[in-house]
Write a protein that holds these residues in place. Structure first.
Motif, PDB file in Angstrom:
ATOM      1  N   TYR A 253      -2.190   3.401  -5.045  1.00  0.00           N
ATOM      2  CA  TYR A 253      -2.659   2.040  -5.287  1.00  0.00           C
ATOM      3  C   TYR A 253      -3.844   2.031  -6.253  1.00  0.00           C
TER       4      TYR A 253
ATOM      5  N   LEU B 211       2.053  -0.135  -7.987  1.00  0.00           N
ATOM      6  CA  LEU B 211       2.125  -1.142  -6.931  1.00  0.00           C
ATOM      7  C   LEU B 211       3.465  -1.061  -6.209  1.00  0.00           C
TER       8      LEU B 211
ATOM      9  N   PHE C 109       3.364   1.972  -3.939  1.00  0.00           N
ATOM     10  CA  PHE C 109       2.483   1.705  -2.807  1.00  0.00           C
ATOM     11  C   PHE C 109       3.192   0.844  -1.768  1.00  0.00           C
TER      12      PHE C 109
END
Length: 326
Positions: free
Chosen positions: A219, A299, A302
């Motif tokens: 992240y 992203l 994550f």
């Protein structure tokens, strides 16, 4: 009627841009369509538009609760699971609001975070503090539903939560402090049933700890450039071009600790092992797709950890079904 000034606006109405999705928000913004505009900045503060956070917080609770039920040879504690879900949503919201309050000056300098409610001026610091208190009271009410040992254990986590926002200023390992906090549920689920801890939940906690450092490093890849400019520390910056190797090592440590947790529980059946194998394969898939020079996919990787955590949970649940029926 709640005073309009409570919300931090002179007329109680958020600016029209308050519902604008933030860069790391979930693409489905249905919450904004169903709620008054004045609520939108608070939805963003509590990360209700980004449910991945409470998923990752509640999953270790559910792992631990199911493992405890397996050891006790009893059905899953669904009420405990529901309480953990409510508590995770409330405390993740309180923690995120507190983090934004502490970091509002830093967030104003980072592309991904500068439009958050506090740095953009859509919520005042005073209103944010009151919102933290409201969410924390919900979390505390949930905590009081458990035994005394679990209540004390939950309260003990507050010191870590309070320290976390400041760690990025002090150490290149703020992700480790987040791991200490987010993995706490691996202790809570077990404690809620036994009123004590044992080796198995401790190893489960360590497994969650390494997993969380790994996925939060992914992240943090999104902010590497801005963090370098403003001096914010992170494991993503620390690992640099070796981030894939380091995240792989962290994920490997997580799988090893979870395996020890299963073995020390004395209930390491086929489906539990299958769930852990699936979890490990999903983490390996993530590592292979990490690119320190291309952060746009960070992203997505994550968020994929919800699936990884659910795979392990499914293994525990399948073992539970087998044990209860056969």
């Amino acid at each position: 009627m709640i005073p309009k000034s409570w919300f931090g606006f002179s007329d109680g109405i958020a600016p029209a841009s308050s519902a604008a999705p933030l860069p790391d928000a979930h693409p489905a913004q249905w919450l904004f369509a169903l709620t008054p505009a004045v609520w939108h900045p608070y939805i963003q503060l509590a990360r209700l538009d980004r449910p991945i956070g409470w998923w990752l917080l509640v999953l270790p609770c559910w792992w631990s609760s199911l493992l405890a039920s397996l050891v006790m040879r009893q059905p899953p504690q669904f009420l405990d699971g529901l309480l953990f879900l409510i508590g995770a949503i409330a405390m993740r919201g309180a923690g995120s609001t507190y983090n934004d309050l502490v970091d509002r000056d830093i967030d104003a300098k980072v592309e991904r975070t500068r439009q958050r409610p506090l740095p953009s001026g859509r919520v005042s610091a005073g209103a944010a503090k009151r919102f933290i208190l409201a969410q924390a009271l919900v979390g505390f009410a949930v905590l009081l539903c458990f035994n005394k040992f679990t209540v004390g254990l939950g309260i003990a986590s507050l010191a870590i939560i309070a320290a976390y926002p400041f760690m990025k200023r002090i150490t290149p390992w703020p992700q480790a402090v987040l791991g200490l906090a987010f993995a706490w549920g691996a202790l809570m689920g077990w404690a809620a049933q036994f009123g004590a801890l044992a080796a198995s939940p401790l190893w489960l906690y360590f497994g969650g700890f390494f997993w969380i450092i790994g996925y939060d490093t992914i992240y943090a890849l999104m902010d590497v450039s801005d963090d370098a400019i403003i001096g914010v520390k992170s494991t993503a910056r620390l690992f640099g071009p070796h981030v894939r190797l380091c995240v792989g090592a962290l994920y490997g440590a997580s799988v090893l600790c979870l395996e020890i947790a299963l073995l020390t529980s004395g209930r390491a059946g086929f489906w539990m092992q299958a769930g852990l194998l699936g979890f490990a394969l999903h983490l390996a898939w993530q590592v292979l797709r990490i690119d320190p020079n291309e952060t746009s996919g960070a992203l997505r990787l994550f968020r994929a950890n919800r699936t990884a955590g659910l795979i392990f949970l499914a293994g525990l649940a399948a073992q539970m079904i087998q044990d209860l029926l056969f």
